[in-house]
Design an enzyme around this catalytic site. Structure first.
Site, short mmCIF file in Angstrom:
data_model
loop_
_atom_site.label_atom_id
_atom_site.label_comp_id
_atom_site.label_asym_id
_atom_site.label_seq_id
_atom_site.Cartn_x
_atom_site.Cartn_y
_atom_site.Cartn_z
N LYS A 1 0.84 -1.20 0.00
CA LYS A 1 0.00 0.00 0.00
C LYS A 1 0.88 1.25 0.00
O LYS A 1 1.96 1.26 0.57
CB LYS A 1 -0.89 0.02 1.25
CG LYS A 1 -1.88 -1.14 1.30
CD LYS A 1 -2.98 -0.94 0.30
CE LYS A 1 -3.81 -2.20 0.14
NZ LYS A 1 -4.30 -2.36 -1.24
N CYS A 2 0.38 2.32 -0.63
CA CYS A 2 1.07 3.60 -0.56
C CYS A 2 1.07 4.07 0.89
O CYS A 2 0.08 3.86 1.58
CB CYS A 2 0.39 4.63 -1.45
SG CYS A 2 1.23 4.79 -3.04
N PRO A 3 2.16 4.65 1.40
CA PRO A 3 3.30 5.16 0.63
C PRO A 3 4.47 4.18 0.49
O PRO A 3 5.56 4.60 0.12
CB PRO A 3 3.73 6.36 1.47
CG PRO A 3 3.43 5.96 2.87
CD PRO A 3 2.20 5.10 2.80
N LEU A 4 4.28 2.87 0.76
CA LEU A 4 5.44 1.97 0.76
C LEU A 4 6.19 1.93 -0.57
O LEU A 4 7.42 1.96 -0.57
CB LEU A 4 4.99 0.56 1.18
CG LEU A 4 4.65 0.42 2.67
CD1 LEU A 4 4.14 -0.98 2.98
CD2 LEU A 4 5.87 0.73 3.53
#
Lengths: 398, 69
Positions: free
Chosen positions: B10-13
């Site tokens: 998932k963002c921000p990963l």
């Protein structure tokens, strides 16, 4: 100031281990007026009075019904005067969403013979986008500051078969004011009626003329929830999308929520009277937030037009930060804010407004102010924010 | 070219992985980020703009970034 007790971290912890007691580390400061402003004291008084006097059905002919009808007419007249329209052009709906959807669907239905498609900006409220999905729709983009592409708008509204155009008065997510007057002029050249969703503007800033339909929402200006306003100018064709006894005169089905309508009108009058000085105060606080966040938080993008913007709203995005984590961290310190990050939305998609602008969507925070927010509240927010952002970044090694 | 497999993240990963990888990439070389989070298509170009790197191409699942500074 109370602080949460921080326990030692267990090896299998994946989140910071803070005892959540429900007591925020600091006084509660509500910074989400763009979702719902706190109830204005005048609205409370007006609602109590009309609960006593305006509970009857205003369509009935006995004395209690006539009193209710008088209250309804007085409330309508107040709203009409402030919006500079005729009272018979104003109707009240169960929410701003209901009013906006009635505008879009009723405006489209009224123009069935001229066309079937809808032109709308890419940054409309989701209520409008949901209505747009029921027909053929042409979306017009915005620039990096969130301002409508007027050249593309002109091309879109002059195409054949356009029944209606829809433009938000100012972005509810980033505050950028839209070129309503110019957009309305292009619509007029092509004979296309323009609907303006003015939920973030009414009660705060004037909306330029030239539109055919307009909607607003009372709880954005300090009125109660559950009151939407729809204005359909004389001569604009509107056909009810719902079954009702008069298909051509806009009104929702069922009895009106008169005490809330009276409260909505009274609070609109109150916020309009104090508007200019309050706007200047809030706008200065927004400038302070824009300057200080840019100066004290590294790798941050302040989004939206810095000048041509709503007076009370500012949005920024922090690189490498989970928006949901930041929202909860601020909540633990007493600050209520909103976010357009995907992790905070029910659809798990980033805000369509931030996407349309091409700006960072993660680590996103929208701060929106109201008359109860003081300079000291803003200063405490600005003091707390950099440490919270740094803490969340440290969790992921940034 | 380095490929960072951020599928399922998932963002921000994905942006964090990209930011961490960039210092190890020679200037002028490319990094490909594989990511299926809906925010990646928006946030990887935004990161490039904010950090002065070049966003080369993206197809919604694979995003190519060239280190230029």
């Amino acid at each position: 100031m109370r602080t949460g007790k921080i326990k030692s971290r267990q090896p299998d912890d994946t989140v910071p281990c803070v005892d959540y007691t429900g007591d925020p580390a600091g006084a509660a400061v509500y910074l989400d007026a763009a979702t719902a402003a706190p109830l204005h004291p005048v609205a409370r008084e007006a609602m109590l009075a009309s609960l006593a006097d305006g509970w009857a059905d205003p369509t009935r002919l006995y004395a209690a019904g006539r009193r209710a009808q008088q209250l309804h007419e007085a409330a309508t007249a107040v709203v009409a005067q402030i919006l500079r329209v005729r009272p018979d052009e104003v109707s009240f709906w169960p929410s701003g969403t209901a009013a906006a959807q009635a505008a879009v669907l009723g405006g489209l239905a009224g123009r069935r013979r001229s066309g079937s498609s809808l032109v709308h900006s890419a940054i409309e409220h989701s209520a409008v986008l949901h209505a747009a999905r029921t027909v053929e729709a042409h979306e017009v983009g915005v620039d990096r500051t969130g301002r409508l592409d007027l050249d593309a708008w002109e091309r879109a509204v002059s195409a054949s078969g356009v029944a209606l155009a829809s433009l938000i008065s100012a972005s509810h997510e980033v505050g950028s004011v839209q070129p309503v007057a110019a957009a309305a002029a292009y619509c007029a050249e092509s004979g296309v009626p323009l609907f303006v969703d003015a939920a973030q503007s009414v009660g705060r800033v004037p909306v330029p003329d030239g539109w055919s339909l307009l909607s607003a929402s009372a709880h954005k200006w300090g009125g109660p929830p559950g009151v939407g306003v729809l204005v359909v100018r004389k001569g604009v064709r509107w056909v009810s999308p719902q079954p009702q006894d008069d298909l051509y005169r806009p009104r929702p089905a069922g009895a009106p929520n008169l005490p809330s309508i009276v409260a909505a009108a009274a609070s609109l009058r109150a916020v309009t009277d104090s508007g200019q000085s309050e706007n200047a105060r809030l706008s200065a606080l927004v400038d302070r937030i824009r300057d200080r966040v840019a100066a004290t938080v590294p790798d941050v993008e302040i989004v939206g037009d810095p000048v041509d913007r709503l007076p009370h709203l500012v949005t920024f995005s922090c690189l490498y930060v989970d928006g949901e984590a930041l929202l909860h961290a601020l909540d633990r310190h007493g600050f209520a804010v909103s976010s357009g990050s995907s992790c905070t939305s029910s659809t798990l998609r980033p805000s369509h407004v931030l996407e349309a602008m091409g700006v960072l969507s993660h680590g996103n925070v929208r701060v929106s102010l109201h008359s109860g927010v003081t300079g000291a509240d803003v200063d405490r927010f600005l003091a707390v924010l950099p440490g919270l952002v740094a803490g969340i970044r440290a969790e992921v090694g940034m | 070219m380095i490929t960072l497999d951020c599928l399922g993240q998932k963002c921000p990963l994905p942006v964090i992985r990209l930011a961490r990888a960039i210092p190890g990439v020679p200037v002028g070389e490319m990094v490909r980020v594989l990511a299926d989070d809906p925010a990646a298509a928006n946030d990887i170009p935004a990161w490039c703009r904010m950090k002065g790197q070049e966003f080369v191409a993206g197809d919604g699942r694979a995003f190519d970034v060239r280190r230029i500074s």
